[in-house]
Structures are given as C-alpha cells and as structure tokens.
Design an enzyme around this catalytic site. Structure first.
Site, PDB file in Angstrom:
ATOM      1  N   TYR A 142       0.818  -1.215   0.000  1.00 10.97           N
ATOM      2  CA  TYR A 142       0.000   0.000   0.000  1.00 10.97           C
ATOM      3  C   TYR A 142       0.854   1.268   0.000  1.00 10.97           C
ATOM      4  O   TYR A 142       0.386   2.338  -0.357  1.00 10.97           O
ATOM      5  CB  TYR A 142      -0.950   0.038   1.206  1.00 10.97           C
ATOM      6  N   LYS A 191       3.706 -15.449   2.510  1.00 11.10           N
ATOM      7  CA  LYS A 191       3.631 -16.234   1.273  1.00 11.10           C
ATOM      8  C   LYS A 191       5.073 -16.552   0.873  1.00 11.10           C
ATOM      9  O   LYS A 191       5.539 -16.226  -0.229  1.00 11.10           O
ATOM     10  CB  LYS A 191       2.879 -15.417   0.206  1.00 11.10           C
ATOM     11  N   ASP A 223      -2.760 -18.295   1.947  1.00 12.60           N
ATOM     12  CA  ASP A 223      -3.909 -19.027   1.377  1.00 12.60           C
ATOM     13  C   ASP A 223      -4.439 -20.067   2.359  1.00 12.60           C
ATOM     14  O   ASP A 223      -5.648 -20.222   2.552  1.00 12.60           O
ATOM     15  CB  ASP A 223      -3.557 -19.658   0.017  1.00 12.60           C
ATOM     16  N   ASP A 247      -5.099  -6.868   6.052  1.00 12.32           N
ATOM     17  CA  ASP A 247      -6.333  -6.192   5.645  1.00 12.32           C
ATOM     18  C   ASP A 247      -7.417  -7.238   5.375  1.00 12.32           C
ATOM     19  O   ASP A 247      -8.547  -7.152   5.864  1.00 12.32           O
ATOM     20  CB  ASP A 247      -6.019  -5.372   4.372  1.00 12.32           C
ATOM     21  N   ASP A 251     -10.574  -8.656   8.144  1.00 14.58           N
ATOM     22  CA  ASP A 251     -11.991  -8.557   7.765  1.00 14.58           C
ATOM     23  C   ASP A 251     -12.660  -9.929   7.833  1.00 14.58           C
ATOM     24  O   ASP A 251     -13.793 -10.056   8.281  1.00 14.58           O
ATOM     25  CB  ASP A 251     -12.137  -7.997   6.339  1.00 14.58           C
TER      26      ASP A 251
END
Ligand code: NAD
Length: 357
Positions: A142, A191, A223, A247, A251
């Site tokens: 970001y 990852k 994942d 993020d 959620d």
C-alpha cells in the site's frame, strides 16, 4: 491520571458513537479518579466541507500533542464523487503515516451471547471465539512504489511489496508482546513459498522469536490461513502479518464473529501512543437515526485504557459492562434476534453507564 485525548468523530455515525464512548470514559474517570480532557478535531468529509481538505494540519497537530486519539469513522455517499486522492478515506492513511501507527491490533471476539450471529457451524465456535490479528500498517504494497509502464501486453500498472528488516522486527515484537499477555501462541502469516519479501519477513520473525522462548511460533501461508480461519478458527490466538494480508484476514476474522458493530481496534506507534477506532465505517445508511451500535467504539476505549494507559481494571470494567447488557438481552438493530429487547444508540450508552462499576 490526567489524560489528554484527541477526538476525531468524523462522518456518518462517527459522531453518534463517539459521543457514547465519551460518556463511558467520563464515568470511568469519576469512579477511578482520572481526568479526561478532550479536543475535538475534524477529519474526513466533515473536514472537506469545513476546510477543503480531508486532514487539516490542525488535526494532525492536536493528535500529535495528545496522549491518544479516538476516531469514529470517515466517508460517505456525499463525497464518493471526489477523485481518489481527495476522498475522506485518505485522512486515515494520512493519520497512520503522520502518527507512525505501524501496528494495527484487531481483536475478533465472538461474544457467547451473540453466537447466533456467527455464520460458521455451531461446533466450530462452541464456547465463543477470541483471537487477535496484528497487521503491519505503514509498509508493504500500500505504501510501496507504484506506477504505470508500457509493455508488450499494453499498459501495465504496478505496486511494489517491499519490507525492510526493521519494519518487520517492530511489528513482530508488538505481536510477541501481545502473545505473552495471552496464550503464548503466535501464527505468522506470509507467502514465503513465492515472495522474496515474505522470505525476509519469515527470517526476521524467527530471529525475534529467539527473545520469546515461551511463545510457540507457527508460520502459515496466507492461502492456508484464509482457509483455516473458517475451517477451525479456534486454532488461532494471535496472528501477525503484513499490511495487505492483514487487511484481508482481519476482515475475514471480524466477519466470523458476526457483527461489524461490535469490534474495536487499536493502531499503535512506538511507545504507548495509539489511535483507537471501531472497525466499521461511517454507515451512511443509518446515520442520524439512533440505530448505530456504539459498542465497537466503547470497546475501543477499553483497548485505549489497557494499551496506552495500562489501566487494566478500568478496561475490564468497560468490557464487563458491555457483556452485562448483552446478557440482559439488549440489542441494537445490527445484532437483533428474536426475543431480545431493541435499543437505540443513546439507550445503549445509558445502559452501559449503569453497569460501569
Ligand atoms: P460500513 O462499515 O460503514 O457499513 C457496512 C454495513 O454495516 C452497513 O449496512 C451499516 O449500516 C452497518 N454498520 C456499520 N457499522 C455499524 C454500527 N456501528 N451499528 C450498526 N450497523 C453498522 O461500511 P461501508 O458501507 O462499506 O462504508 C461506508 C463508508 O464508510 C464509506 O465511505 C467507506 O469508505 C467508509 N469506511 C470508513 C472506515 C473508517 O473510517 N475506518 C472503514 C470502512 C469504511
């Protein structure tokens, strides 16, 4: 204790929920002998309307000179027509950067009284859920280099995921510290089978782990973590991860607790400074109707009392009061179920006030 707080009510339901949270803090102050001094400042759409910019310099200055910040929410339909860099939500990125808030702490707690709101099977959540996602907040994709370039396949856009050792180290330390106060189990999500930045992340987290021999560290690919969170959420206690993975995972974690109106969050910088806010947005669809659930914001003040001021008894008093009114069956519309007693935003505040001891 004398405590200087910056209040950033923001837009939509922000001012309504912050008002209730302030009433609770004042009652805590009376009972436990603390004095809260508030300075209210503008951010988001309200600031755009008043000053033409979403994050005025005065807001930053007041936040920086306060002991902590309590934020409602920013944004709303009225400002959706503005270009990306002029929108109210930019105020959040600005505050995070200006205040050096690199650690976002999001508890995902399923209150036993609200088990029906959880979309998962009953056997997966028996006895409630209580986990924390620690998300890196000021680095990664970001904030990395971004842009466009011409390629053989046409115009390409890119966003760079980059992490420096020190950025990973400080978020890892924050996560291990939180683990030490909980069940001493930490899961670092990355990852590393594909990304170089994740391999560096994993190496640094493992180095930090050496200073916390009591904490059991597990590494998990993003994942798999996304899948495990709905398959067996109880296996997690504290999860630490990068900005973008956090993020998404936070959620997902909040969704399995069933109610966006219940969950608080803290964004911390070096030292004890922090900005505290509910995880929900400004909910323009219910703004000004006395329908907003103020519990997420009230529980955010509990996090503030605990994390920034070390006032654990005071924080627990707030948490107990929230649980008490849930146990008595009071529900705002977002968590309503049959047989429960409907209440509005202000009445929820009134009822919690009575329970604060
Ligand atoms: P939202 O969280 O505002 O609302 C999603 C749904 O949840 C709505 O139906 C809303 O009524 C309900 N809801 C949210 N909070 C509630 C509460 N406390 N009590 C009862 N119901 C509640 O998300 P959205 O609709 O995607 O976004 C609305 C605006 O908020 C947008 O402008 C968005 O950019 C902004 N936003 C701001 C923040 C923030 O300030 N941190 C976070 C997310 C979204």
């Amino acid at each position: 204790m004398n405590i200087k707080l910056a209040l950033v009510p923001g837009d939509g339901i922000g001012p309504e929920v912050v008002t209730q949270a302030v009433r609770i803090l004042d009652k805590i102050g009376q009972i436990y002998n603390h004095h809260f001094e508030y300075t209210t400042v503008l951010a988001g759409g309200a600031a755009i309307d008043a000053t033409g910019e979403c994050l005025p310099k005065e807001t930053i200055a007041v936040c920086k000179s306060s002991d902590a910040v309590l934020l409602g929410a920013v944004g709303g339909w009225k400002w959706d027509v503005l270009p990306g860099d002029k929108r109210p939500e930019r105020a959040l990125l600005g505050l995070r950067k200006e205040l050096g808030l690199f650690a976002n702490i999001r508890p995902a707690i399923l209150f036993e009284e609200l088990e029906d709101a959880c979309p998962l099977k009953k056997e997966l959540i028996e006895g409630g859920l209580d986990l924390v996602v620690v998300r890196e907040l000021t680095g990664g994709i970001y904030f990395g280099e971004k842009g466009f370039k011409q390629t053989e396949m046409g115009l390409a856009a890119y966003d760079v995921e980059q992490y420096a050792e020190e950025e990973v180290r400080r978020i890892a330390v924050a996560a291990f510290d939180i683990s030490m106060k909980r069940s001493k189990k930490l899961c670092s999500v990355d990852k590393a089978n594909v990304l170089e930045s994740s391999r560096l992340w994993r190496r640094v987290v493992s180095e930090v782990a050496k200073n916390y021999p009591e904490v059991t560290l597990e590494n998990m690919y993003i994942d798999n973590a996304a899948m495990q969170l709905v398959r067996n959420p109880k296996q997690f206690d504290v999860i630490v991860t990068s900005n973008i993975f956090g993020d998404i995972l936070s959620d997902e974690a909040s969704m399995i607790t069933g109610s966006i109106g219940m969950l608080p969050s803290a964004s911390l910088s070096q030292g004890n400074f922090g900005m505290y806010e509910p995880i929900h947005g400004s909910a323009p669809d219910i703004a000004g109707q006395d329908k907003a659930n103020p519990m997420a914001t009230i529980l955010s003040t509990a996090m503030m009392l605990k994390y920034t001021f070390g006032l654990v008894n005071e924080a627990e008093s707030v948490e107990r009061a929230v649980k008490a009114i849930l146990a008595k069956g009071y529900r705002t519309p977002d968590i309503m179920s049959s047989g429960m007693k409907p209440v509005g935003t202000k009445e929820t505040g009134d009822l919690i006030l009575i329970e604060i001891t």
